[in-house]
Write a protein that holds these residues in place. Structure first.
Motif, PDB file in Angstrom:
ATOM      1  N   ASN A  18     -64.988   7.421 -66.647  1.00 11.37           N
ATOM      2  CA  ASN A  18     -66.388   8.136 -66.205  1.00 11.37           C
ATOM      3  C   ASN A  18     -65.813  10.410 -66.339  1.00 11.37           C
ATOM      4  N   ALA A  19     -66.626  10.875 -66.897  1.00 13.51           N
ATOM      5  CA  ALA A  19     -66.423  12.112 -66.808  1.00 13.51           C
ATOM      6  C   ALA A  19     -65.341  12.425 -65.282  1.00 13.51           C
ATOM      7  N   PRO A  20     -64.639  13.720 -65.698  1.00 13.75           N
ATOM      8  CA  PRO A  20     -64.013  14.329 -65.920  1.00 13.75           C
ATOM      9  C   PRO A  20     -62.995  13.096 -67.776  1.00 13.75           C
ATOM     10  N   TYR A  21     -62.547  12.124 -67.208  1.00 12.14           N
ATOM     11  CA  TYR A  21     -62.294  11.033 -68.043  1.00 12.14           C
ATOM     12  C   TYR A  21     -60.512  12.139 -68.310  1.00 12.14           C
ATOM     13  N   ALA A  22     -60.172  12.070 -66.942  1.00  7.69           N
ATOM     14  CA  ALA A  22     -58.933  12.545 -66.359  1.00  7.69           C
ATOM     15  C   ALA A  22     -57.694  11.688 -65.800  1.00  7.69           C
ATOM     16  N   GLU A  23     -58.210  11.137 -64.891  1.00  7.00           N
ATOM     17  CA  GLU A  23     -57.484  10.118 -64.412  1.00  7.00           C
ATOM     18  C   GLU A  23     -57.109   8.979 -64.332  1.00  7.00           C
ATOM     19  N   ALA A  24     -56.446   8.592 -64.149  1.00  5.20           N
ATOM     20  CA  ALA A  24     -57.030   6.742 -64.434  1.00  5.20           C
ATOM     21  C   ALA A  24     -57.346   6.437 -63.114  1.00  5.20           C
ATOM     22  N   SER A  67     -51.499   3.182 -73.457  1.00  5.69           N
ATOM     23  CA  SER A  67     -50.752   3.368 -73.134  1.00  5.69           C
ATOM     24  C   SER A  67     -50.814   4.687 -72.552  1.00  5.69           C
ATOM     25  N   ILE A  68     -51.594   6.026 -73.552  1.00  7.48           N
ATOM     26  CA  ILE A  68     -51.729   6.962 -72.391  1.00  7.48           C
ATOM     27  C   ILE A  68     -51.830   7.227 -70.633  1.00  7.48           C
ATOM     28  N   LYS A  69     -52.749   5.869 -70.818  1.00 12.23           N
ATOM     29  CA  LYS A  69     -52.749   5.663 -68.670  1.00 12.23           C
ATOM     30  C   LYS A  69     -51.013   5.315 -68.407  1.00 12.23           C
ATOM     31  N   GLN A  70     -50.627   4.861 -68.978  1.00 13.18           N
ATOM     32  CA  GLN A  70     -49.267   3.428 -68.513  1.00 13.18           C
ATOM     33  C   GLN A  70     -48.492   4.410 -68.442  1.00 13.18           C
ATOM     34  N   ALA A  71     -48.439   5.871 -69.155  1.00 18.56           N
ATOM     35  CA  ALA A  71     -47.530   6.715 -69.782  1.00 18.56           C
ATOM     36  C   ALA A  71     -47.387   7.941 -67.888  1.00 18.56           C
ATOM     37  N   THR A  72     -49.480   7.674 -67.919  1.00 14.05           N
ATOM     38  CA  THR A  72     -49.466   8.662 -66.553  1.00 14.05           C
ATOM     39  C   THR A  72     -49.027   8.247 -65.582  1.00 14.05           C
ATOM     40  N   TYR A  73     -48.967   6.363 -65.440  1.00 12.54           N
ATOM     41  CA  TYR A  73     -47.968   6.069 -64.089  1.00 12.54           C
ATOM     42  C   TYR A  73     -46.933   6.960 -63.591  1.00 12.54           C
ATOM     43  N   PHE A  74     -46.295   7.036 -65.039  1.00 11.90           N
ATOM     44  CA  PHE A  74     -44.983   7.806 -64.060  1.00 11.90           C
ATOM     45  C   PHE A  74     -44.549   9.219 -64.309  1.00 11.90           C
ATOM     46  N   LYS A  75     -45.430   9.931 -64.804  1.00 13.50           N
ATOM     47  CA  LYS A  75     -45.874  10.740 -64.579  1.00 13.50           C
ATOM     48  C   LYS A  75     -46.362  11.499 -63.055  1.00 13.50           C
ATOM     49  N   ASP A  76     -47.468  10.331 -62.996  1.00 19.39           N
ATOM     50  CA  ASP A  76     -47.790  10.809 -61.410  1.00 19.39           C
ATOM     51  C   ASP A  76     -46.909  10.219 -60.658  1.00 19.39           C
ATOM     52  N   ALA A  77     -46.188   9.192 -60.231  1.00 20.03           N
ATOM     53  CA  ALA A  77     -44.982   8.860 -59.245  1.00 20.03           C
ATOM     54  C   ALA A  77     -43.731  10.186 -59.404  1.00 20.03           C
ATOM     55  N   ASN A  78     -43.458  10.582 -60.874  1.00 18.96           N
ATOM     56  CA  ASN A  78     -42.447  11.392 -60.624  1.00 18.96           C
ATOM     57  C   ASN A  78     -42.617  12.771 -61.890  1.00 18.96           C
ATOM     58  N   PRO A  79     -43.265  13.533 -62.003  1.00 15.93           N
ATOM     59  CA  PRO A  79     -43.411  14.456 -63.722  1.00 15.93           C
ATOM     60  C   PRO A  79     -42.666  14.483 -63.870  1.00 15.93           C
ATOM     61  N   ASP A  80     -40.716  14.720 -63.036  1.00 14.04           N
ATOM     62  CA  ASP A  80     -39.406  14.536 -64.434  1.00 14.04           C
ATOM     63  C   ASP A  80     -38.772  13.238 -65.068  1.00 14.04           C
ATOM     64  N   VAL A  81     -39.898  11.825 -65.454  1.00 11.98           N
ATOM     65  CA  VAL A  81     -39.683  10.977 -66.066  1.00 11.98           C
ATOM     66  C   VAL A  81     -40.151  11.908 -67.510  1.00 11.98           C
ATOM     67  N   ALA A  96     -53.192  13.644 -69.846  1.00 12.82           N
ATOM     68  CA  ALA A  96     -51.850  13.608 -69.991  1.00 12.82           C
ATOM     69  C   ALA A  96     -51.029  14.019 -71.127  1.00 12.82           C
ATOM     70  N   GLN A  97     -51.063  15.054 -71.650  1.00 10.58           N
ATOM     71  CA  GLN A  97     -49.955  16.037 -72.204  1.00 10.58           C
ATOM     72  C   GLN A  97     -50.095  17.291 -70.887  1.00 10.58           C
ATOM     73  N   GLU A  98     -51.372  17.540 -70.107  1.00 13.54           N
ATOM     74  CA  GLU A  98     -51.097  18.529 -69.375  1.00 13.54           C
ATOM     75  C   GLU A  98     -49.705  17.655 -68.200  1.00 13.54           C
ATOM     76  N   LYS A  99     -49.987  16.808 -68.415  1.00 11.75           N
ATOM     77  CA  LYS A  99     -48.888  16.393 -67.211  1.00 11.75           C
ATOM     78  C   LYS A  99     -47.647  16.187 -67.969  1.00 11.75           C
ATOM     79  N   GLY A 100     -47.401  16.570 -69.041  1.00 14.08           N
ATOM     80  CA  GLY A 100     -46.418  16.952 -69.609  1.00 14.08           C
ATOM     81  C   GLY A 100     -45.845  15.168 -70.307  1.00 14.08           C
ATOM     82  N   VAL A 101     -46.355  14.281 -71.286  1.00 10.24           N
ATOM     83  CA  VAL A 101     -46.298  13.329 -71.311  1.00 10.24           C
ATOM     84  C   VAL A 101     -46.220  13.730 -72.595  1.00 10.24           C
ATOM     85  N   ILE A 102     -44.967  13.629 -73.902  1.00  8.28           N
ATOM     86  CA  ILE A 102     -45.188  13.968 -74.847  1.00  8.28           C
ATOM     87  C   ILE A 102     -45.162  12.789 -75.922  1.00  8.28           C
TER      88      ILE A 102
END
Ligand code: SF4
Ligand code: SF4
Ligand code: SF4
Ligand code: SF4
Lengths: 201, 755
Positions: free
Chosen positions: B188-194, B333-347, B369-375
């Motif tokens: 559902n909206a805003p489709y931002a978080e897992a 994969s986008i979802k899983q990448a945010t697992y890392f960024k949510d736990a530690n933005p420096d990964v 996910a891009q906003e969270k810094g996933v490249i």
């Protein structure tokens, strides 16, 4: 040396470059690259610059003359589906490279910008005559004479139309409170440096 | 029915009376059609017109009704008389609307109309109104196979609609693949978080539902019967066999991730290279703390390799794995990448993609996910190495497709986005080959057969094999465009990744759709009716077994596995499994299969009723056999749009081109027809045939007809088979005119005058 494809340089850009936090949002669609009227003359399109930043190519980006080629036409900003302020980032990158002393020497846009700045901060007004002459002579005396000769006709025309006053050579117009202007500029620089985390400089 | 009385009703409304000589038509119906009652009416579909017919039925003993008016596709409701057989002569869409204007066409227009009257009269004489299946099936219960997200959703949908559900799950708990996930892609909206998967809630709803009976640790050891009367033998953990009678089945058996060990070129099998399922396990273990590898080292850098062993040579890997895109793995994969960024933005989190496919609102999730810094790096991965011993990091070699250069990056962990492999049971082609070999005594085949029985999901005791037929790449075959959940076994509906690769949201939607189809199936079965697309149809195939040569073609060609074999090796029809396509009827070389209202005779007599001009009249005669699902509507549409086509053709709708028996073709040619056009739906992998294989069978049979033509001394051009879509109205009119021109060039059929 920054390791490639690590986030260090991206983080540096985010911290120091105007609107740098937008770089990560690029989705590599290439619309900017296809929209830029200067595109064919750039070594790296904005799209590639953003990718290079993400790939950690610090030297290549900061020493590149690509972002100096931007003419601020805003075509890319209007078209970017991700709403990146591309033009501003280009200028921000150029400015950052300049501050670090990494910007390419003799890059014309950079030279002109410098001459313009030095000219205007002196009196608070642009002295057009001095600015034009400084531009003519930026590549040495001989080239300056050649440039001046080539532009002679235009210069005389401007004079006839009272658009150029040769007397400006001798000091020329100034603002009422030159000292005040200088103080304002110093203060602005201080604020800007603080914002960019470059206290002192 | 004691006394049969035929009646013809001719409408002169809608311009029919202006364009045609209705008196002459009445004469044809009386004299040639031998109708006992012949009447015309200026507005036959009006209450008054319909009452005229009803009155004759009630008071004049009329049993069989021939209506000459508009297409059988129009006014179907007005012209339905439940106890009487009805045939329709299409004078409006089929004649006056398509024959060119002008008096110079009056003669051929009238001839065409008279032929349609003759055909309608000939057809009705061979029809009886279906009495319906006396053995109506009884069970309205629905069995769901698979207790994952799809299965549980289907079970709840059916149960909430008031139907009893039996759910079979092979493991010890409900939840399926989703139980292994930390979170799901947002719905559902805003489709931002897992989001939380919701699997626990769903499972407890299912277990607590009064109408759902759950069998855990259970598999199907045998499924017998047909819609409305399936008998499922359920093998339980204890070794006991439970038996359930159900009316329809939803197969929601999900998928298995492609075996990562096969992806050696991408580091598959190495310690720190995992698939998406493996990453979910690590993320779950981390319990929202820093994600650690199997060796306990905290992950500081991770690379996701998209399309790993997917999309053939267009993906990553050596191109020897899956040919298709699994559709969900980009968002996963986008979802899983945010697992890392949510736990530690420096990964350092890099997703290497070829094309990022995030349909729908996935684009918002991508941005978040891009906003969270996933490249995100557009790259073709050439290889993954290292990761062998604990401390060593992996090396990913790739080509950056934007910067157009080869590069390498080190990472603590590499995640491969592998694809979904359907759990659709046994491949029936392999099954048939194995059974044949096993019967001839091949020991390896005997062994393989018992392995296949274990792989089988349904263990159907059908003659055609134990599972639903598969489409290419092993997914359950279903009509993609029109009836997505319908498998090729009536009353069995596939939902979720067993049907096509998909994500959880799509699977849940799918499951709801399949549950609705299952409900439709049990309702139809208990009324003795067919399933889609002839849901109203009470007829079913009957075989005159005394004429049957036991060639088995009907049992093989039936697209829906409706026909078994009895002890004497005769075909045994399961009416409830039958979709009434008639493919068996088209297949039968001795023509012993027929329906009460559709048979070799109902069509054959129409063909014979047509007045075929002799070779001197310069009026070629062309028979069109048009599929009633697409081609016939396209012909009608041509009329509705007032497109003209030659008045030399005579069109007969058929249930499916697969029902066209070659006898019709040879009869027509023997009778002096100059050409035959067969029009059916698209065949092949992207088929649009409503009965899946019918049009393909027709093509196959027609490919064999060339020899017959040669024997008759006829050119192969005299029989043509075309694929026609429902939107082809303009094309179909053009095709007809071109064909008639071609036949005129070819000259009259040499068979004329011999018939
Ligand atoms: S604003 Fe600059 S970068 Fe953007 S299109 Fe114009 S010149 Fe190119
Ligand atoms: S148009 Fe925007 S999103 Fe597209 S490549 Fe350029 S900066 Fe990136
Ligand atoms: S969904 Fe994405 S990762 Fe998965 S196969 Fe398709 S394109 Fe590749
Ligand atoms: S071929 Fe068609 S009509 Fe014949 S049994 Fe099968 S589904 Fe029924």
């Amino acid at each position: 040396m920054t390791a490639t494809y690590k986030n260090d340089f991206l983080k540096e850009v985010e911290a120091n470059v105007e609107d740098g936090q937008w770089v990560k949002m690029c989705m590599q669609c290439g619309v900017c690259a296809g929209s830029c009227p200067l595109g064919p003359h750039w070594q790296h399109s904005p799209q590639k610059i953003f990718m290079m930043i993400r790939a950690g190519k610090r030297e290549e980006v900061l020493t590149s003359d690509s972002m100096w080629m931007c003419t601020s036409c805003y075509n890319c900003i209007v078209r970017c589906p991700r709403k990146l302020p591309i033009t501003h980032i280009m200028h921000g990158l150029a400015n950052y490279a300049h501050r670090l002393g990494l910007a390419p020497k003799g890059q014309p846009t950079r030279e002109i910008a410098k001459l313009f700045w030095d000219n205007i901060v002196k009196t608070g007004r642009v002295n057009e005559l001095k600015f034009s002459l400084a531009m003519y002579f930026k590549d040495g005396f001989g080239q300056g004479v050649k440039n001046a000769m080539a532009m002679q006709g235009i210069g005389l025309g401007l004079m006839k139309a009272k658009r150029l006053n040769p007397m400006e050579m001798l000091g020329g117009h100034t603002c009422k409170d030159k000292g005040g202007i200088h103080k304002m500029i110093a203060k602005a620089r201080e604020i800007e440096d603080r914002r960019k985390g470059l206290s002192g400089h | 029915m004691a006394d049969i009385k035929y009646a013809a009703y001719i409408c002169s409304g809608c311009g029919i009376g202006d364009k045609l000589d209705v008196d002459a038509l009445e004469k044809v119906a009386t004299k040639e059609g031998k109708m006992a009652v012949v009447k015309s009416h200026p507005f036959l579909c009006s209450t008054e017109g319909v009452d005229l017919i009803k009155n004759d039925i009630a008071n004049d003993g009329v049993t069989h009704v021939m209506i000459a008016a508009c297409s059988r596709r129009a006014k179907a409701e007005a012209f339905t008389f439940p106890d009487n057989a009805v045939s329709r002569a299409n004078l409006r869409e089929g004649v006056i609307w398509v024959v060119a204007e002008g008096s110079e066409h009056d003669e051929v227009r009238q001839e065409m109309a008279e032929d349609y009257i003759r055909m309608g009269c000939a057809e009705i004489k061979k029809m009886t109104q279906p009495a319906g299946n006396p053995n109506k099936a009884q069970s309205k219960r629905i069995m769901v196979v698979g207790g994952g997200m799809s299965g549980m959703t289907a079970a709840l949908a059916a149960a909430d609609a008031g139907y009893e559900v039996v759910l079979i799950e092979k493991t010890a708990k409900l939840g399926g693949f989703a139980s292994n996930l930390l979170k799901r892609v947002p719905f559902n909206a805003p489709y931002a978080e897992a989001q939380p998967t919701g699997v626990e809630e769903l499972a407890s709803k299912v277990s607590g539902h009064a109408k759902i009976k759950v069998h855990l640790n259970s598999t199907l050891s045998e499924t017998a019967g047909a819609p409305g009367r399936f008998i499922a033998k359920i093998a339980q953990e204890s070794g006991a066999i439970a038996e359930e009678t159900v009316g329809a089945i939803v197969q929601a058996t999900g998928f298995t991730p492609y075996d990562i060990n096969k992806l050696t070129e991408l580091g598959g099998g190495q310690a720190n290279v995992v698939d998406q399922a493996g990453l979910e396990a690590l993320a779950k273990a981390a319990n929202s703390g820093a994600i650690k590898r199997a060796d306990g080292k905290e992950v500081k850098s991770v690379v996701f390799v998209q399309c790993a062993g997917q999309r053939g040579s267009g993906g990553n890997g050596n191109g020897q794995h899956l040919e298709y895109c699994s559709g969900h793995c980009c968002a996963t994969s986008i979802k899983q990448a945010t697992y890392f960024k949510d736990a530690n933005p420096d990964v350092d989190t890099i997703v290497m993609y070829l094309d990022l496919r995030v349909p729908g609102m996935g684009e918002d999730f991508y941005r978040s996910a891009q906003e969270k810094g996933v490249i995100f790096t557009k790259a073709k991965v050439n290889g993954v190495s290292g990761g062998l011993s604990g401390e060593m990091s992996c090396k990913v070699n790739f080509k950056d497709l934007i910067l157009d250069e080869e590069a390498t990056v080190d990472a603590d962990l590499v995640v491969l986005a592998t694809g979904q492999v359907a759990n659709a049971g046994v491949n029936l082609d392999e099954w048939t080959a194995t059974v044949t070999a096993a019967e001839s005594g091949d020991a390896a085949a005997v062994q393989r057969k018992s392995e296949l029985q274990k792989i089988s999901v349904l263990n159907l005791n059908y003659r055609q094999g134990p599972d639903v037929p598969q489409f290419k790449y092993g997914f359950a075959d279903s009509h993609f465009i029109c009836f997505p959940y319908e498998t090729r076994r009536t009353g069995i509906y596939a939902a979720g990744p067993a049907r096509r690769p998909m994500d959880m949201f799509q699977a849940m939607e799918d499951a709801t759709g399949a549950a609705m189809k299952a409900i439709q199936a049990v309702e139809n079965a208990t009324h003795g009716r067919a399933a889609h697309p002839r849901a109203w149809d009470l007829s079913f195939p009957k075989a005159r077994l005394e004429g049957c040569t036991q060639c088995k073609r009907c049992t093989v060609e039936c697209p829906f596995g409706a026909i078994d074999e009895d002890e004497r090796r005769f075909p045994l029809f399961n009416e409830e499994r039958c979709r009434r396509c008639g493919t068996c009827m088209g297949a039968c070389p001795v023509r012993v299969i027929s329906f009460e209202n559709y048979s070799c005779d109902t069509v054959g007599m129409q063909i014979k009723a047509v007045n075929v001009p002799d070779e001197f009249e310069e009026k070629p005669r062309v028979l069109i056999l048009a599929c009633e699902n697409d081609a016939y509507p396209a012909l009608d549409m041509a009329g509705i749009q007032r497109l003209t086509y030659s008045a030399f053709v005579r069109a007969i709708p058929v249930r499916c081109l697969g029902s066209a028996n070659t006898i019709w073709i040879t009869d027509a040619l023997n009778q002096g027809y100059d050409g035959v056009m067969m029009m059916g739906c698209k065949k092949g992998d992207d088929y649009q045939c409503h009965f899946v294989k019918g049009s393909e069978m027709a093509y196959y049979r027609m490919s064999k007809i060339d020899d017959t033509l040669k024997q008759l001394g006829l050119e192969p051009e005299r029989v043509q088979t075309h694929e026609v879509a429902i939107t082809d109205n303009a094309r179909v009119a053009r095709m007809i005119d071109e064909y008639v021109a071609q036949l005129t060039e070819l000259g009259p059929s040499p068979m004329k005058g011999f018939g």
